[in-house]
Design an enzyme around this catalytic site. Structure first.
Site, PDB file in Angstrom:
ATOM      1  CB  SER B  11      -5.741  69.906 -16.845  1.00 50.10           C
ATOM      2  OG  SER B  11      -6.406  69.693 -18.076  1.00 50.10           O
ATOM      3  CG  ASP B 185     -11.475  75.539 -21.129  1.00 48.59           C
ATOM      4  OD1 ASP B 185     -12.560  74.921 -21.207  1.00 48.59           O
ATOM      5  OD2 ASP B 185     -10.487  75.103 -20.531  1.00 48.59           O
ATOM      6  CG  HIS B 188     -10.571  72.017 -18.772  1.00 49.04           C
ATOM      7  ND1 HIS B 188      -9.804  72.889 -19.501  1.00 49.04           N
ATOM      8  CD2 HIS B 188      -9.724  71.036 -18.353  1.00 49.04           C
ATOM      9  CE1 HIS B 188      -8.540  72.474 -19.505  1.00 49.04           C
ATOM     10  NE2 HIS B 188      -8.463  71.346 -18.817  1.00 49.04           N
TER      11      HIS B 188
END
Lengths: 237, 237
Positions: B11, B185, B188
């Site tokens: 990601s 979060d 990230h």
């Protein structure tokens, strides 16, 4: 192979991967399904674009699913003002744009060509931020002259049977577009203006059958892996 | 053909073209000189990455000048917690990463592989924003466990003789990194964190001889056209 989308144009394309840019937004939108390739050439008009077209298209690697062709902002520079070097007469602009569309269609008959008109100009903003060392005090392009090129672009699209994004008109539909949708130079799109263009491009691609729904997702999504045996999803790869 | 740079990872790569992302910044940096191609797969670990490697590399179109390989964040999910499906034991992580490097080098001996360690975790931030429907109250990955994977990544780079960006350590060199360089979060990178990673990638590419100075500029710059005869610059194209 993922479908390829080529962005061909002038500074409005070359700058499209900066923060808030419409090109980067498109690459993000299709992050698991298509490759977005940047072919923007700051300052170029259609006369020069036509000259380099074959070389540019030779260099994109494979047959594109779609190509955006976004020129006219520089062609619309006034013939007798500071940026006269970029000026292209309206009739020649139409011929060049028509020739660019035909050439791409001849090379790749199934590639979708999407024309984009030049964006509008906020004359007052541009006057406050003249190009380079221009101290003439005279506008070197105007919204009215650029509008003529936008209309010519639409004519070419209609004659060629290709879709067109009339970003010149679209932007002017919004209140306070001069300050909210154009950047400090009165000429390039702001982040919000870029967003509108991005959405228009997504919309046109969708009309041509290219969307998150129709493009296959490259490799299984994590959320779809079998919890008991995730490797099963990758069998045969 | 412009040099091709492939971004392969989880990601942290898939999301790299969002606003402020390091991938988009790289594409903007090389807007006239290189193609940046996105191959990010949200949630993937090195076990799955190794399975799909051949298929991914078959699909990039041509021999890349460089490939960033950016995995480990998911491998480092704790073996007995919510995201256990993603966990890969440390030794296997090293083997997988080593195998990914070897396979790329075997396919394209002159391609520069740049490893990137997983970024650090802000445990407290992550605890406040658990994944999905995880209501265990227990961290499913930690900065300490992720650090083990970062060190393993550096070992693999050293053993394979490939450059590595230790973004796990680099980020933690900054004061208040937990809140300023990581996103909401705790996992990230924030825009600023992305900026740091972008700069590190540019630096590593430069060390490998790939920079704005060494990559040819695609087509003449507008500023370099002959004012008296601009078409002269395009002769023979």
């Amino acid at each position: 192979m993922r479908p390829l989308i080529v962005l061909f144009g002038d500074s409005h394309t070359e700058e499209s991967f900066r923060e808030g840019g419409w090109g980067a937004a498109l690459a993000h939108h299709f992050s698991r399904s298509a490759d977005i390739v940047l072919r923007g050439y700051n300052g170029y008009n259609t006369r020069w674009a036509l000259k380099v077209l074959d070389r540019v298209m030779d260099g994109v690697g494979r047959s594109p699913a779609a190509i955006t062709v976004f020129f006219g902002a520089n062609d619309a520079a006034l013939a007798d003002k500071y940026n006269r070097l970029q000026h292209v007469p309206l009739d020649e602009y139409k011929e060049n744009l028509q020739a660019i569309c035909s050439s791409i269609k001849e090379r790749w008959p199934s590639t979708i060509v999407i024309l984009i008109t030049p964006p509008p100009i906020y004359d007052e903003g541009l006057q406050k931020h003249p190009s380079g060392d221009d101290n003439s005090g005279e506008l070197e392009r105007t919204n009215v002259s650029t509008g003529d090129f936008a209309k010519a672009c639409i004519d070419v699209a209609n004659n060629s049977g290709v879709p067109v994004i009339d970003i010149w008109s679209e932007i002017q539909n919004y209140p306070d577009w001069e300050k909210s949708l154009l950047g400090w130079d009165g000429m390039h799109l702001s982040d919000q203006g870029n967003r509108i263009l991005f959405e228009e491009v997504v919309k046109e691609l969708k009309k041509a059958g290219m969307s998150l729904e129709t493009f296959p997702t490259d490799l299984p999504l994590f959320a779809n892996l079998d919890e008991k045996d995730p490797l099963k999803s990758f069998t045969g790869m």
